[in-house]
Design an enzyme around this catalytic site. Structure first.
Site, PDB file in Angstrom:
ATOM      1  N   GLN A  25      -3.029  -2.399   6.854  1.00 39.07           N
ATOM      2  CA  GLN A  25      -2.137  -2.851   6.218  1.00 39.07           C
ATOM      3  C   GLN A  25      -0.800  -2.802   7.095  1.00 39.07           C
ATOM      4  O   GLN A  25       0.352  -3.160   6.370  1.00 39.07           O
ATOM      5  CB  GLN A  25      -1.841  -1.817   4.825  1.00 39.07           C
ATOM      6  CG  GLN A  25      -3.284  -1.832   3.949  1.00 39.07           C
ATOM      7  CD  GLN A  25      -3.239  -0.599   2.964  1.00 39.07           C
ATOM      8  OE1 GLN A  25      -2.406  -0.745   1.922  1.00 39.07           O
ATOM      9  NE2 GLN A  25      -3.643   0.513   3.292  1.00 39.07           N
TER      10      GLN A  25
ATOM     11  N   ASP B  52       2.652  -3.820  12.458  1.00 38.35           N
ATOM     12  CA  ASP B  52       3.528  -3.089  13.599  1.00 38.35           C
ATOM     13  C   ASP B  52       2.637  -3.525  14.878  1.00 38.35           C
ATOM     14  O   ASP B  52       3.366  -3.434  16.128  1.00 38.35           O
ATOM     15  CB  ASP B  52       3.809  -1.810  13.633  1.00 38.35           C
ATOM     16  CG  ASP B  52       2.383  -1.039  13.568  1.00 38.35           C
ATOM     17  OD1 ASP B  52       2.381   0.003  12.746  1.00 38.35           O
ATOM     18  OD2 ASP B  52       1.384  -1.410  13.729  1.00 38.35           O
TER      19      ASP B  52
ATOM     20  N   HIS C 202      -1.622  -7.580   5.763  1.00 41.23           N
ATOM     21  CA  HIS C 202      -0.163  -7.563   5.400  1.00 41.23           C
ATOM     22  C   HIS C 202       0.533  -8.355   6.288  1.00 41.23           C
ATOM     23  O   HIS C 202       1.927  -8.562   6.280  1.00 41.23           O
ATOM     24  CB  HIS C 202       0.496  -6.275   5.000  1.00 41.23           C
ATOM     25  CG  HIS C 202       0.021  -5.432   3.619  1.00 41.23           C
ATOM     26  ND1 HIS C 202       0.245  -4.452   3.281  1.00 41.23           N
ATOM     27  CD2 HIS C 202      -0.668  -6.376   2.592  1.00 41.23           C
ATOM     28  CE1 HIS C 202      -0.489  -4.214   2.405  1.00 41.23           C
ATOM     29  NE2 HIS C 202      -0.979  -5.353   1.876  1.00 41.23           N
TER      30      HIS C 202
ATOM     31  N   CYS D  38      -0.169 -24.226   6.125  1.00 40.93           N
ATOM     32  CA  CYS D  38      -1.724 -24.239   6.654  1.00 40.93           C
ATOM     33  C   CYS D  38      -2.054 -22.938   7.298  1.00 40.93           C
ATOM     34  O   CYS D  38      -3.151 -22.927   7.975  1.00 40.93           O
ATOM     35  CB  CYS D  38      -1.741 -25.512   7.729  1.00 40.93           C
ATOM     36  SG  CYS D  38      -0.758 -25.080   9.355  1.00 40.93           S
TER      37      CYS D  38
ATOM     38  N   THR E  67      -3.329   5.824   4.407  1.00 41.05           N
ATOM     39  CA  THR E  67      -3.012   4.978   3.532  1.00 41.05           C
ATOM     40  C   THR E  67      -2.958   5.884   1.991  1.00 41.05           C
ATOM     41  O   THR E  67      -3.792   6.900   2.011  1.00 41.05           O
ATOM     42  CB  THR E  67      -3.956   3.746   3.301  1.00 41.05           C
ATOM     43  OG1 THR E  67      -3.381   2.817   2.176  1.00 41.05           O
ATOM     44  CG2 THR E  67      -5.211   4.234   2.807  1.00 41.05           C
ATOM     45  N   SER E  68      -1.883   5.638   1.121  1.00 34.40           N
ATOM     46  CA  SER E  68      -1.650   6.311  -0.281  1.00 34.40           C
ATOM     47  C   SER E  68      -2.639   5.598  -1.109  1.00 34.40           C
ATOM     48  O   SER E  68      -2.833   6.215  -2.408  1.00 34.40           O
ATOM     49  CB  SER E  68      -0.397   6.294  -0.555  1.00 34.40           C
ATOM     50  OG  SER E  68       0.074   4.737  -0.633  1.00 34.40           O
TER      51      SER E  68
HETATM   52  N1  APR Z   1      -1.579  10.800   9.641  1.00 38.77           N
HETATM   53  C1  APR Z   1      -2.311  10.056   8.736  1.00 38.77           C
HETATM   54  N2  APR Z   1      -1.795   9.928   7.441  1.00 38.77           N
HETATM   55  C2  APR Z   1      -0.414  10.310   7.418  1.00 38.77           C
HETATM   56  C3  APR Z   1       0.477  10.708   8.465  1.00 38.77           C
HETATM   57  C4  APR Z   1      -0.386  10.878   9.486  1.00 38.77           C
HETATM   58  N3  APR Z   1       0.477  11.618  10.373  1.00 38.77           N
HETATM   59  N4  APR Z   1       1.799  10.922   7.748  1.00 38.77           N
HETATM   60  C5  APR Z   1       1.631  10.460   6.758  1.00 38.77           C
HETATM   61  N5  APR Z   1       0.563   9.881   6.290  1.00 38.77           N
HETATM   62  C6  APR Z   1      -0.012   9.347   5.002  1.00 38.77           C
HETATM   63  C7  APR Z   1       0.755   9.760   3.795  1.00 38.77           C
HETATM   64  O1  APR Z   1       0.253  11.113   3.258  1.00 38.77           O
HETATM   65  C8  APR Z   1       0.609   8.688   2.802  1.00 38.77           C
HETATM   66  O2  APR Z   1      -0.696   8.948   2.139  1.00 38.77           O
HETATM   67  O3  APR Z   1       0.161   8.127   5.004  1.00 38.77           O
HETATM   68  C9  APR Z   1       0.159   7.361   3.605  1.00 38.77           C
HETATM   69  C10 APR Z   1       1.343   6.525   3.701  1.00 38.77           C
HETATM   70  O4  APR Z   1       1.374   5.990   2.403  1.00 38.77           O
HETATM   71  P1  APR Z   1       2.252   4.623   2.350  1.00 38.77           P
HETATM   72  O5  APR Z   1       3.550   4.891   2.817  1.00 38.77           O
HETATM   73  O6  APR Z   1       2.224   4.157   0.637  1.00 38.77           O
HETATM   74  O7  APR Z   1       1.638   3.451   3.149  1.00 38.77           O
HETATM   75  P2  APR Z   1       0.480   2.727   2.735  1.00 38.77           P
HETATM   76  O8  APR Z   1      -0.639   3.102   2.076  1.00 38.77           O
HETATM   77  O9  APR Z   1      -0.028   1.865   4.228  1.00 38.77           O
HETATM   78  O10 APR Z   1       1.347   1.196   1.869  1.00 38.77           O
HETATM   79  C11 APR Z   1       0.589   0.337   1.582  1.00 38.77           C
HETATM   80  O11 APR Z   1       2.683  -0.749   0.668  1.00 38.77           O
HETATM   81  O12 APR Z   1       4.776  -1.145   0.844  1.00 38.77           O
HETATM   82  C12 APR Z   1       3.559  -1.521   1.091  1.00 38.77           C
HETATM   83  O13 APR Z   1       3.269  -3.427   2.547  1.00 38.77           O
HETATM   84  C13 APR Z   1       3.514  -1.878   2.467  1.00 38.77           C
HETATM   85  O14 APR Z   1       1.606  -2.128   3.772  1.00 38.77           O
HETATM   86  C14 APR Z   1       2.207  -1.158   2.804  1.00 38.77           C
HETATM   87  C15 APR Z   1       1.511  -0.748   1.525  1.00 38.77           C
END
Ligand code: APR
Length: 265
Positions: A114, A117, A132, A143, A202-203
């Site tokens: 997702q 970067d 994303h 296209c 990922t959350s």
């Molecule tokens: N290692 C692993 N996980 C980590 C670390 C780390 N060092 N630091 C934080 N985290 C975890 C947090 O606990 C959280 O669960 O990374 C997760 C980040 O969650 P989000 O900020 O919600 O990111 P993500 O899940 O990628 O969001 C999905 O939301 O806004 C959109 O497009 C954006 O791609 C993004 C999408």
């Protein structure tokens, strides 16, 4: 490192070795140790600045010239400025490198990220979809042709696609923007083929990405979570490594290398 993490890494290595087709879903947490802020959670960008408007794409369509004016003039404050600054200085961290190594070892077959970067590509990952988008690329919305941002001269605003004349924007998928269908098709096919998915940083908040682990689970596959905190996906996970990715993933690679060549230990 706590023995709980060591034990979880061992369990994860066993699950990965037992699996037939391993995929991974990566999120912003994987890049946290590259200095890029996450979106949610205690220090998240959306947590601190509030979620961005959900109609960014619609506003772009209404006035693409204004969008490009903003793209070409870096902002100096607020969430976008902080994110752009972090993105421009970020380097791949040991977590990115470990995922690329798992691919080279033949353990990881496909990565859905997702993250926008470009750190996976710089770390050497190849079999992946950036669901994303990727901030270092541009994309034609007619296209879906992608271009390296550094090789594309924005001679007019808004720029048009050299292939089809369509409207070009930054590849990053905006809120409200449809994800290119061939990316989604690839993600669905990989999730359908997968009997084990590694969930890293990922959350599990945003769909359709958060649905892919659930697809794997519903078909009897196993889920491994690498995250210092609990997430919406934790309850479906068979193995949980409660540690940062840059620590846990290299340990996982080490463990798998130690087990390589040994009968299924
Ligand atoms: N290692 C692993 N996980 C980590 C670390 C780390 N060092 N630091 C934080 N985290 C975890 C947090 O606990 C959280 O669960 O990374 C997760 C980040 O969650 P989000 O900020 O919600 O990111 P993500 O899940 O990628 O969001 C999905 O939301 O806004 C959109 O497009 C954006 O791609 C993004 C999408």
């Amino acid at each position: 490192m706590g023995s709980g993490v060591e034990q979880a890494v061992q369990q994860a290595a066993t699950a990965l070795r037992a699996a037939r087709y391993v995929t991974a879903l990566a999120g912003a947490g994987l890049s946290a140790e590259s200095g890029i802020p996450t979106f949610r959670g205690p220090q998240g960008l959306w947590t601190r600045f509030g979620e961005p408007p959900m109609d960014g794409y619609q506003r772009f369509l209404r006035d693409p010239a204004a969008y490009w004016q903003e793209q070409l003039q870096p902002t100096s404050e607020g969430p976008r400025a902080e994110l752009v600054k972090a993105l421009e200085t970020a380097q791949p961290n040991p977590g990115h490198l470990a995922l690329a190594e798992l691919e080279q070892m033949g353990v990881l077959r496909f990565l859905i990220t997702q993250n926008i970067d470009n750190l996976h590509a710089r770390a050497g990952s190849q079999q992946m979809v950036e669901v994303h988008g990727n901030r270092s690329k541009l994309r034609c919305i007619a296209c879906d042709q992608r271009y390296a941002r550094s090789e594309f001269s924005v001679s007019q605003v808004p720029p048009s696609c050299p292939q089809c004349g369509g409207l070009v924007k930054v590849d990053t998928v905006m809120f409200g923007e449809p994800i290119p269908s061939r990316w989604l098709q690839a993600c669905h096919a990989e999730a359908a083929a997968s009997d084990c998915m590694l969930l890293v940083g990922t959350s599990g908040t945003v769909y359709p990405a958060a649905a892919f682990p659930q697809m794997v689970k519903e078909r009897g596959g196993s889920l491994i979570e690498v995250n210092p905190l609990e997430t919406h996906l934790t309850r479906w996970c068979d193995v949980v490594i409660r540690a940062p990715a840059a620590e846990a993933l290299p340990l996982l690679v080490q463990r798998l290398r130690a087990l390589q060549g040994k009968p299924n230990a």
